[in-house]
Design a protein around this motif. Sequence first.
Motif, PDB file in Angstrom:
ATOM      1  N   ASP A   1       0.849  -1.192   0.000  1.00 34.69           N
ATOM      2  CA  ASP A   1       0.000   0.000   0.000  1.00 34.69           C
ATOM      3  C   ASP A   1       0.881   1.236   0.000  1.00 34.69           C
ATOM      4  O   ASP A   1       1.804   1.348   0.808  1.00 34.69           O
TER       5      ASP A   1
ATOM      6  N   THR B   1       0.669   5.585  -0.302  1.00 33.79           N
ATOM      7  CA  THR B   1      -0.154   6.785  -0.356  1.00 33.79           C
ATOM      8  C   THR B   1       0.638   7.894  -1.021  1.00 33.79           C
ATOM      9  O   THR B   1       1.872   7.910  -0.969  1.00 33.79           O
TER      10      THR B   1
ATOM     11  N   GLY C   1       0.224  12.286  -1.885  1.00 38.50           N
ATOM     12  CA  GLY C   1      -0.609  13.435  -1.564  1.00 38.50           C
ATOM     13  C   GLY C   1      -0.072  14.731  -2.126  1.00 38.50           C
ATOM     14  O   GLY C   1       0.943  14.759  -2.835  1.00 38.50           O
TER      15      GLY C   1
ATOM     16  N   LYS D   1      -3.100   4.954  -3.070  1.00 34.28           N
ATOM     17  CA  LYS D   1      -4.195   5.850  -2.671  1.00 34.28           C
ATOM     18  C   LYS D   1      -3.747   7.299  -2.787  1.00 34.28           C
ATOM     19  O   LYS D   1      -2.688   7.674  -2.297  1.00 34.28           O
ATOM     20  N   ASN D   2      -4.569   8.092  -3.450  1.00 31.76           N
ATOM     21  CA  ASN D   2      -4.344   9.532  -3.561  1.00 31.76           C
ATOM     22  C   ASN D   2      -5.095  10.208  -2.419  1.00 31.76           C
ATOM     23  O   ASN D   2      -6.324  10.263  -2.423  1.00 31.76           O
ATOM     24  N   THR D   3      -4.344  10.723  -1.433  1.00 31.93           N
ATOM     25  CA  THR D   3      -4.956  11.381  -0.275  1.00 31.93           C
ATOM     26  C   THR D   3      -5.134  12.882  -0.486  1.00 31.93           C
ATOM     27  O   THR D   3      -5.632  13.564   0.407  1.00 31.93           O
ATOM     28  N   GLY D   4      -4.714  13.378  -1.641  1.00 28.29           N
ATOM     29  CA  GLY D   4      -4.779  14.813  -1.902  1.00 28.29           C
ATOM     30  C   GLY D   4      -6.030  15.239  -2.631  1.00 28.29           C
ATOM     31  O   GLY D   4      -6.969  14.452  -2.810  1.00 28.29           O
TER      32      GLY D   4
ATOM     33  N   PRO E   1      -8.248  12.279  -7.004  1.00 32.17           N
ATOM     34  CA  PRO E   1      -8.272  12.569  -5.563  1.00 32.17           C
ATOM     35  C   PRO E   1      -9.233  11.645  -4.812  1.00 32.17           C
ATOM     36  O   PRO E   1     -10.350  11.404  -5.263  1.00 32.17           O
ATOM     37  N   GLY E   2      -8.747  11.094  -3.690  1.00 25.04           N
ATOM     38  CA  GLY E   2      -9.567  10.230  -2.861  1.00 25.04           C
ATOM     39  C   GLY E   2      -9.745   8.814  -3.377  1.00 25.04           C
ATOM     40  O   GLY E   2     -10.382   7.990  -2.731  1.00 25.04           O
ATOM     41  N   GLU E   3      -9.183   8.515  -4.535  1.00 27.66           N
ATOM     42  CA  GLU E   3      -9.356   7.200  -5.147  1.00 27.66           C
ATOM     43  C   GLU E   3      -8.125   6.322  -4.937  1.00 27.66           C
ATOM     44  O   GLU E   3      -7.087   6.783  -4.463  1.00 27.66           O
ATOM     45  N   VAL E   4      -8.249   5.051  -5.328  1.00 28.19           N
ATOM     46  CA  VAL E   4      -7.165   4.082  -5.227  1.00 28.19           C
ATOM     47  C   VAL E   4      -6.928   3.471  -6.601  1.00 28.19           C
ATOM     48  O   VAL E   4      -7.878   3.062  -7.271  1.00 28.19           O
TER      49      VAL E   4
END
Length: 176
Positions: free
Chosen positions: A68, A70, A72, A95-98, A137-140
């Motif tokens: 995994d 991340t 951002g 995962k895009n946390t930005g 953004p917010g996706e995986v």
Amino acid sequence: MSNGYTMMLKAGLLLLAAVSFALFTSASVLAHGSKPHGSKADDAGPVVKEQTLWGIAGDAADVVRTVDVTMGDDMRFQPASLRVKQGETIRFRVKNTGVLLHEFVIGTPEENAKHAELMLKFPGMEHDEPYMAHVDPGEVGEIVWTFNREGTFEFACLIAGHFQAGMVGNITVAAQ
């Protein structure tokens, strides 16, 4: 100039601006739509497996572990470095946390630097390879990759300006 001519000129300029905006935004969507790079879910055929200096597209059935990652808007990946054994097939869940679009692209430092320079010159450039995940953004996003060559490689976000801001991580592939 007459008032009617001035109004027609303004209307023409507004129309030109609207058309230009529409063309610009549709070009961006074509280049970086919501579908992650390397995602063949909507395509008719399987992922094309082409040997690269940093490995080859893997099969989900051969995955030995999932990593995994991340990314951002601080232009950083977590983790920033990975160790892999030669021959391992890894599933990267990215995962895009930005709030900005980001990419996860595996390659050699030289290939990624070249590609990043092209992205600066042609930010709307289309590309879709199995070693790339473009994540909204917010996706995986997900990549399955087999590291069949030893060496030091990297993963990076090649969106214009992101690579230059330091959005790069390292992958060390050790011989078995």
